[in-house]
Each structure stands twice: as structure tokens, then as C-alpha cells.
Design a protein around this motif. Sequence first.
Motif, PDB file in Angstrom:
ATOM      1  N   ARG A  42       0.826  -1.215   0.000  1.00 58.28           N
ATOM      2  CA  ARG A  42       0.000   0.000   0.000  1.00 58.28           C
ATOM      3  C   ARG A  42       0.857   1.261   0.000  1.00 58.28           C
ATOM      4  NH1 ARG A  42      -3.065  -3.360   3.450  1.00 58.28           N
ATOM      5  NH2 ARG A  42      -2.145  -2.459   5.357  1.00 58.28           N
ATOM      6  N   ARG A  43       2.122   1.126   0.311  1.00 53.18           N
ATOM      7  CA  ARG A  43       3.023   2.281   0.343  1.00 53.18           C
ATOM      8  C   ARG A  43       3.914   2.387  -0.885  1.00 53.18           C
ATOM      9  NH1 ARG A  43       1.477   0.924   5.270  1.00 53.18           N
ATOM     10  NH2 ARG A  43       1.379   2.519   6.920  1.00 53.18           N
ATOM     11  N   LEU A  44       3.712   1.502  -1.865  1.00 55.46           N
ATOM     12  CA  LEU A  44       4.502   1.586  -3.087  1.00 55.46           C
ATOM     13  C   LEU A  44       4.208   2.873  -3.847  1.00 55.46           C
ATOM     14  CD1 LEU A  44       4.255  -2.015  -4.656  1.00 55.46           C
ATOM     15  CD2 LEU A  44       6.326  -0.876  -3.839  1.00 55.46           C
ATOM     16  N   PRO A  45       5.204   3.443  -4.497  1.00 56.98           N
ATOM     17  CA  PRO A  45       4.928   4.545  -5.430  1.00 56.98           C
ATOM     18  C   PRO A  45       4.236   4.002  -6.676  1.00 56.98           C
ATOM     19  CG  PRO A  45       7.217   3.898  -5.573  1.00 56.98           C
ATOM     20  CD  PRO A  45       6.625   3.076  -4.451  1.00 56.98           C
ATOM     21  N   MET A  46       3.940   4.850  -7.622  1.00 58.38           N
ATOM     22  CA  MET A  46       3.258   4.401  -8.834  1.00 58.38           C
ATOM     23  C   MET A  46       3.836   5.114 -10.049  1.00 58.38           C
ATOM     24  SD  MET A  46      -0.469   6.119  -8.168  1.00 58.38           S
ATOM     25  CE  MET A  46      -0.708   7.891  -8.032  1.00 58.38           C
ATOM     26  N   VAL A  47       3.487   4.583 -11.233  1.00 59.22           N
ATOM     27  CA  VAL A  47       4.015   5.096 -12.496  1.00 59.22           C
ATOM     28  C   VAL A  47       2.850   5.522 -13.379  1.00 59.22           C
ATOM     29  CG1 VAL A  47       5.359   4.536 -14.552  1.00 59.22           C
ATOM     30  CG2 VAL A  47       6.016   3.570 -12.333  1.00 59.22           C
ATOM     31  N   GLU A  48       2.912   6.716 -13.924  1.00 59.17           N
ATOM     32  CA  GLU A  48       1.854   7.186 -14.815  1.00 59.17           C
ATOM     33  C   GLU A  48       1.915   6.428 -16.137  1.00 59.17           C
ATOM     34  OE1 GLU A  48       0.212  11.293 -16.946  1.00 59.17           O
ATOM     35  OE2 GLU A  48       1.651  11.409 -15.267  1.00 59.17           O
ATOM     36  N   MET A  49       0.744   6.024 -16.647  1.00 60.24           N
ATOM     37  CA  MET A  49       0.650   5.246 -17.870  1.00 60.24           C
ATOM     38  C   MET A  49       0.232   6.116 -19.047  1.00 60.24           C
ATOM     39  SD  MET A  49       1.430   2.285 -16.728  1.00 60.24           S
ATOM     40  CE  MET A  49       0.956   1.138 -18.012  1.00 60.24           C
ATOM     41  N   PRO A  50       0.683   5.758 -20.260  1.00 66.10           N
ATOM     42  CA  PRO A  50       0.182   6.448 -21.452  1.00 66.10           C
ATOM     43  C   PRO A  50      -1.310   6.188 -21.643  1.00 66.10           C
ATOM     44  CG  PRO A  50       2.195   5.212 -21.918  1.00 66.10           C
ATOM     45  CD  PRO A  50       1.727   4.768 -20.568  1.00 66.10           C
ATOM     46  N   ASP A  51      -1.892   6.871 -22.587  1.00 64.92           N
ATOM     47  CA  ASP A  51      -3.328   6.724 -22.876  1.00 64.92           C
ATOM     48  C   ASP A  51      -3.521   5.581 -23.882  1.00 64.92           C
ATOM     49  OD1 ASP A  51      -6.026   7.095 -23.035  1.00 64.92           O
ATOM     50  OD2 ASP A  51      -5.924   8.856 -24.333  1.00 64.92           O
ATOM     51  N   TYR A  52      -3.428   4.358 -23.411  1.00 66.76           N
ATOM     52  CA  TYR A  52      -3.543   3.183 -24.280  1.00 66.76           C
ATOM     53  C   TYR A  52      -4.980   3.002 -24.769  1.00 66.76           C
ATOM     54  CZ  TYR A  52       0.957   1.662 -22.302  1.00 66.76           C
ATOM     55  OH  TYR A  52       2.264   1.572 -21.911  1.00 66.76           O
ATOM     56  N   THR A  53      -5.093   2.378 -25.937  1.00 65.80           N
ATOM     57  CA  THR A  53      -6.400   1.947 -26.451  1.00 65.80           C
ATOM     58  C   THR A  53      -6.376   0.440 -26.631  1.00 65.80           C
ATOM     59  OG1 THR A  53      -6.827   4.041 -27.580  1.00 65.80           O
ATOM     60  CG2 THR A  53      -8.057   2.103 -28.340  1.00 65.80           C
ATOM     61  N   LEU A  54      -7.298  -0.254 -25.992  1.00 70.25           N
ATOM     62  CA  LEU A  54      -7.442  -1.698 -26.112  1.00 70.25           C
ATOM     63  C   LEU A  54      -8.653  -2.013 -26.979  1.00 70.25           C
ATOM     64  CD1 LEU A  54      -5.673  -1.173 -23.544  1.00 70.25           C
ATOM     65  CD2 LEU A  54      -6.639  -3.255 -22.593  1.00 70.25           C
ATOM     66  N   GLU A  55      -8.910  -3.280 -27.198  1.00 67.28           N
ATOM     67  CA  GLU A  55     -10.101  -3.718 -27.925  1.00 67.28           C
ATOM     68  C   GLU A  55     -11.003  -4.477 -26.962  1.00 67.28           C
ATOM     69  OE1 GLU A  55     -10.874  -3.149 -31.141  1.00 67.28           O
ATOM     70  OE2 GLU A  55      -9.020  -2.021 -31.520  1.00 67.28           O
ATOM     71  N   GLY A  56     -12.268  -4.098 -26.922  1.00 67.76           N
ATOM     72  CA  GLY A  56     -13.240  -4.773 -26.079  1.00 67.76           C
ATOM     73  C   GLY A  56     -14.359  -5.356 -26.901  1.00 67.76           C
ATOM     74  N   GLU A  57     -15.330  -5.914 -26.234  1.00 70.33           N
ATOM     75  CA  GLU A  57     -16.463  -6.553 -26.932  1.00 70.33           C
ATOM     76  C   GLU A  57     -17.221  -5.549 -27.783  1.00 70.33           C
ATOM     77  OE1 GLU A  57     -20.004  -9.765 -25.888  1.00 70.33           O
ATOM     78  OE2 GLU A  57     -18.709  -8.962 -24.304  1.00 70.33           O
ATOM     79  N   GLN A  58     -17.227  -4.278 -27.363  1.00 67.47           N
ATOM     80  CA  GLN A  58     -17.942  -3.241 -28.105  1.00 67.47           C
ATOM     81  C   GLN A  58     -17.028  -2.423 -29.013  1.00 67.47           C
ATOM     82  OE1 GLN A  58     -21.213  -3.393 -27.852  1.00 67.47           O
ATOM     83  NE2 GLN A  58     -20.938  -5.018 -26.315  1.00 67.47           N
ATOM     84  N   PRO A  60     -12.992  -0.518 -29.849  1.00 60.59           N
ATOM     85  CA  PRO A  60     -11.864   0.128 -29.176  1.00 60.59           C
ATOM     86  C   PRO A  60     -12.297   0.812 -27.885  1.00 60.59           C
ATOM     87  CG  PRO A  60     -11.848   0.617 -31.526  1.00 60.59           C
ATOM     88  CD  PRO A  60     -13.165  -0.044 -31.232  1.00 60.59           C
ATOM     89  N   ILE A  61     -11.417   0.739 -26.878  1.00 55.22           N
ATOM     90  CA  ILE A  61     -11.732   1.348 -25.586  1.00 55.22           C
ATOM     91  C   ILE A  61     -10.441   1.825 -24.939  1.00 55.22           C
ATOM     92  CG2 ILE A  61     -11.660  -0.934 -24.468  1.00 55.22           C
ATOM     93  CD1 ILE A  61     -13.760   0.142 -22.470  1.00 55.22           C
ATOM     94  N   ARG A  62     -10.466   3.030 -24.410  1.00 54.93           N
ATOM     95  CA  ARG A  62      -9.304   3.570 -23.718  1.00 54.93           C
ATOM     96  C   ARG A  62      -9.100   2.818 -22.406  1.00 54.93           C
ATOM     97  NH1 ARG A  62     -10.512   9.447 -22.467  1.00 54.93           N
ATOM     98  NH2 ARG A  62      -8.284   9.548 -21.898  1.00 54.93           N
ATOM     99  N   LEU A  63      -7.836   2.712 -22.004  1.00 50.47           N
ATOM    100  CA  LEU A  63      -7.528   2.033 -20.747  1.00 50.47           C
ATOM    101  C   LEU A  63      -8.285   2.677 -19.595  1.00 50.47           C
ATOM    102  CD1 LEU A  63      -5.948  -0.020 -19.047  1.00 50.47           C
ATOM    103  CD2 LEU A  63      -4.048   1.633 -18.984  1.00 50.47           C
ATOM    104  N   VAL A  64      -8.385   3.985 -19.580  1.00 51.01           N
ATOM    105  CA  VAL A  64      -9.075   4.668 -18.492  1.00 51.01           C
ATOM    106  C   VAL A  64     -10.541   4.254 -18.423  1.00 51.01           C
ATOM    107  CG1 VAL A  64      -9.683   6.724 -19.836  1.00 51.01           C
ATOM    108  CG2 VAL A  64      -9.382   6.892 -17.338  1.00 51.01           C
ATOM    109  N   ASP A  65     -11.128   3.881 -19.560  1.00 49.51           N
ATOM    110  CA  ASP A  65     -12.538   3.482 -19.578  1.00 49.51           C
ATOM    111  C   ASP A  65     -12.735   2.014 -19.217  1.00 49.51           C
ATOM    112  OD1 ASP A  65     -13.458   6.035 -20.289  1.00 49.51           O
ATOM    113  OD2 ASP A  65     -13.028   5.660 -22.408  1.00 49.51           O
ATOM    114  N   VAL A  66     -11.649   1.226 -19.250  1.00 48.22           N
ATOM    115  CA  VAL A  66     -11.739  -0.161 -18.785  1.00 48.22           C
ATOM    116  C   VAL A  66     -12.082  -0.197 -17.294  1.00 48.22           C
ATOM    117  CG1 VAL A  66     -10.414  -2.291 -18.434  1.00 48.22           C
ATOM    118  CG2 VAL A  66     -10.186  -1.018 -20.566  1.00 48.22           C
TER     119      VAL A  66
END
Length: 229
Positions: A42-58, A60-66
Motif C-alpha cells: 500500500r506504500r509503493l509509489p506508482m508510475v503514470e501510464m500512457p493513454d492506451y487503447t485496447l479492444e473490447g467486446e464493443q 476500441p476502448i481507452r484504458l481509463v474506460d476499462v
Amino acid sequence: MAAPAALPPVVDAGTWQRQLDALRAREKAATRELDAIAAQRRRLPMVEMPDYTLEGEQGPIRLVDVFDGRSQLIAYHHMWFPHKQWQCPGCTGFTSQFTRLEVLDNYDARFVIVTQGPIEEALEYKRRVGNKMTWYSTANSPFGGDVGAPPGGGFAVNVFLRDGDTVYRTWHTNGRGTEQLSYTFALIDLLPYGRQEEWQDSPEGWPQSPTYSRWASSEDIAALYGPDA
């Protein structure tokens, strides 16, 4: 079934209780250590991610929308072998355990599968083996490779945190690190004979067999949970 190759020694109840109490002390110490590990996580730092686009059932979907509106996301990266009817039995068996994930709603979290397989093949495999989780494909995105699950690579678990439209990577594991998420090995390890695999430290005469030989195949899992079950 054949008779077991060996049996634990038989002792009186008092002797059994003393040995159980000694083991319980180690089990309690391990529980406290796991609590301490979780506190460090719970005390680990974190890394900012790029704005990836994945493929979902509906589509293309942005990672943030997953995240589907939630703030936390667990992604299991399922191994994928191109054009194969049956995928990794370990991944197939692992993910088949997760049929009731609504409990994560109370923690503002979601658990999904991501695979390198094309989304059409991935969704067909999901249906074939009766998987209940939501699947996404990173076949047309560098996302999988960037988080330790490249094409042709192994399986992994990644955890992400969302702050508005920004996604951060907070944790990762692979290999036997995924066992903590599984209930099957926890149950099997309670049994007197354990996993019965050659690498395990077991008493002389205990039944043992090659690693993975007792695992269910992907075909077995489909027979149990798939559309024709």
C-alpha cells in the motif's frame, strides 16, 4: 482409486494437538508477515501510464474506460498462442475460478482479463471455456508488452489506479506470485498429500507426480463450464 503409498504416523490426541499448536505458531507468523507485506504494498509509489487503447467486446476502448467508472483495476494477462483452439491450461484454470466478482464493487475496483489474442478469437475462447470475466485484447496496442506480458510472453497480474483521466500502475507480479489470488492451491495445500508434485518437500513414500500433471486441461475446463457443459 489406489491405496495411498504412505500414511502419516498415528499418535494420541495430546501429541497431535502439541504438534498442531507448533505449526499454528508458524502459520500465525506467516499471516502477520503477509499483513506486513500488504502494508508495504500500500506504500509503493506508482508510475503514470500512457493513454492506451485496447479492444473490447464493443470495439476500441481507452484504458481509463476499462475501469468502468471505478478507481482501481486488476488486470490478469492471459497467455495466448496464436491460432490455437486451446489456450494455456494454467491461465484457463486460474481465471475460471472468478465467477462472482461483485464483491469488488464495494471496494471501487474491477478485475478483468487482457490477452494478446485478437478480440474476436479471445471472446470465442471465453465462450468456449465458460469464462465469466470481461475480456480485452491488447493485440493492437503496446500495453501488454509495456506491463510485462508481451506477445509470446507469459502471464502476469497488474494493478492500476485511476485519478480522473490519468491511469497509474501500482503493482505487478507473475509466475507463482499469482498464487495468492487463487483459492485452489490454498485448498490443495491443506491436504495431507498436498499438490503431489515432484518439486514439493514431502515425506518419504508420499505420492508425487510430474509438475502440472494433475492440473485440469483447457478441454476439461470447457467440459465443466463451457456452453455444452
